[in-house]
Design an enzyme around this catalytic site. Structure first.
Site: not given
Ligand code: ADP
Ligand code: CIR
Length: 342
Positions: A112, A211, A215, A257, A259, A266, A295, A300
């Site tokens: 993403r 966020e 995305r 953010c 990060t 990501r 994660r 996250e």
């Molecule tokens: P982001 O990657 O957008 O920062 P999250 O860590 O919250 O946010 O993940 C968003 C969603 O994407 C969650 O439901 C997570 O389980 C899913 N996800 C992340 N990576 C994968 C993957 N490789 N395969 C399937 N689902 C994934």
């Molecule tokens: C934290 O500080 O733990 C949250 N604000 C998430 C920080 C990193 N998150 C992200 O990249 N989306």
């Protein structure tokens, strides 16, 4: 506003870098959009267990509050103030043959990027009407997608709870009520202005006004990382023709953010590593070496289930998109080799 108190065991970047001196220098400043230091740090003040704890309300936040943001950016990405960000979205430059062609370890791959609309505030400072305008223009752009990217926009407003919960459970949709986003002001006027677009196969998805304002997501079962990246690049280019993205020479794509700055990318796999999971020190030695983040299975701040982890690149700024995916690919290949050896 007075200097916030943090618990003695606080390890967030906010506690580390918001010294009383930095606080004094910044506490009365306001960006042109009216975004203050108090707003920028509220998420980390309310949630002392944050990893980072700060959000930007607009591009100007990164310069106006630089004495706080710069050390955070440097610590997270290893990116210095004098550096320039470089982009490379050419899939031909990626060397990532499927690291798991037998399908023994990798359940799915997802890449993403975050994007925001040039010239508008970011989510923490956006007004309700601006947010609704973002939704309208992004959706208009998405509804002109053709071929494999053609799909439908589903606004959160009016979506049934069961559909919403199923989409979250299946890893397609963002969750509701995240306390870090809540304290950052990112959940204001929820659920209005938010939604998800996806193609028929749910391999190309766009989250609207979570966020970040966008995305853009490419995902599919298995470990064909190059196919996922190639689809993502096609989608980014198609959307970029319709909606201008916020971008700076120094910080790359601007995100709420710190990060996510730079590539805002990501790249992750969901991967089963049950043996390695019994020795977290060995596991973490590999993820540290390859700049990876671990994660849990629901994203996250979630936990692993059944030895399945979400493994992704940690660095996003000062490296190209191709390098960000390469970090993930190299590290995942090393993790698979270690799992096989056990
Ligand atoms: P982001 O990657 O957008 O920062 P999250 O860590 O919250 O946010 O993940 C968003 C969603 O994407 C969650 O439901 C997570 O389980 C899913 N996800 C992340 N990576 C994968 C993957 N490789 N395969 C399937 N689902 C994934
Ligand atoms: C934290 O500080 O733990 C949250 N604000 C998430 C920080 C990193 N998150 C992200 O990249 N989306």
């Amino acid at each position: 506003m007075t200097y916030p108190t943090f618990p003695s065991d606080c390890t967030s970047m906010l506690c580390r870098f918001l010294t009383p001196e930095v606080f004094e220098a910044l506490k009365d400043k306001k960006t042109a959009n009216g975004f203050t230091l108090e707003q920028a740090i509220n998420s980390g003040v309310v949630n002392p267990d944050s990893g980072i704890g700060v959000y930007a309300g607009d591009e100007e936040s990164y310069t106006l509050f630089a004495p706080l943001f710069d050390p955070i950016i440097e610590a997270y990405h290893g990116f210095g103030k004098e550096q320039k960000h470089q982009s490379d979205l050419n899939p031909d430059h990626l060397n990532a043959p499927n690291p798991d062609p037998e399908g023994e370890f990798i359940l799915s791959t997802r890449i993403r990027v975050g994007r925001n609309v040039a010239g508008l505030p970011l989510g923490p400072a956006i007004s309700k009407s601006q947010r609704n305008e973002v939704e309208a223009s992004v959706v208009e752009g998405l509804e002109s997608m053709t071929g494999a990217l053609e799909g439908t926009y589903y606004p959160l407003l009016g979506m049934s709870k069961s559909v919403q919960e199923q989409l979250i459970k299946d890893h397609f949709l963002f969750k509701e009520g995240d306390r870090f986003l809540e304290a950052a002001g990112l959940n204001r006027d929820w659920p209005e202005g938010r939604g998800i677009y996806h193609n028929h196969d749910k391999t190309f998805l766009v989250w609207v006004n979570e966020e970040d304002e966008m995305r853009i997501i490419s995902m599919q079962p298995g470990g064909d990382i190059k196919e996922v990246f190639t689809r993502l690049v096609t989608a980014i280019n198609a959307i970029g023709e319709k909606v201008p993205f916020a971008f700076s020479e120094h910080l790359g794509y601007i995100t709420s953010c710190p990060t996510n700055l730079g590539t805002a990318m990501r790249a992750s796999v969901h991967i089963a590593l049950p043996k390695l999971a019994r020795d977290m020190d060995a596991f973490k030695a590999i993820t540290e070496k390859y700049h990876l983040q671990i994660r849990g299975i629901h994203g996250e701040h979630s936990e692993s289930e059944g030895g399945v982890y979400d493994i992704s690149n940690r660095r996003r700024l000062g490296i190209t998109e191709v390098q960000a995916v390469q970090d993930m690919y190299d590290g995942v290949s090393a993790l698979i080799a270690a799992e096989k050896a056990l």
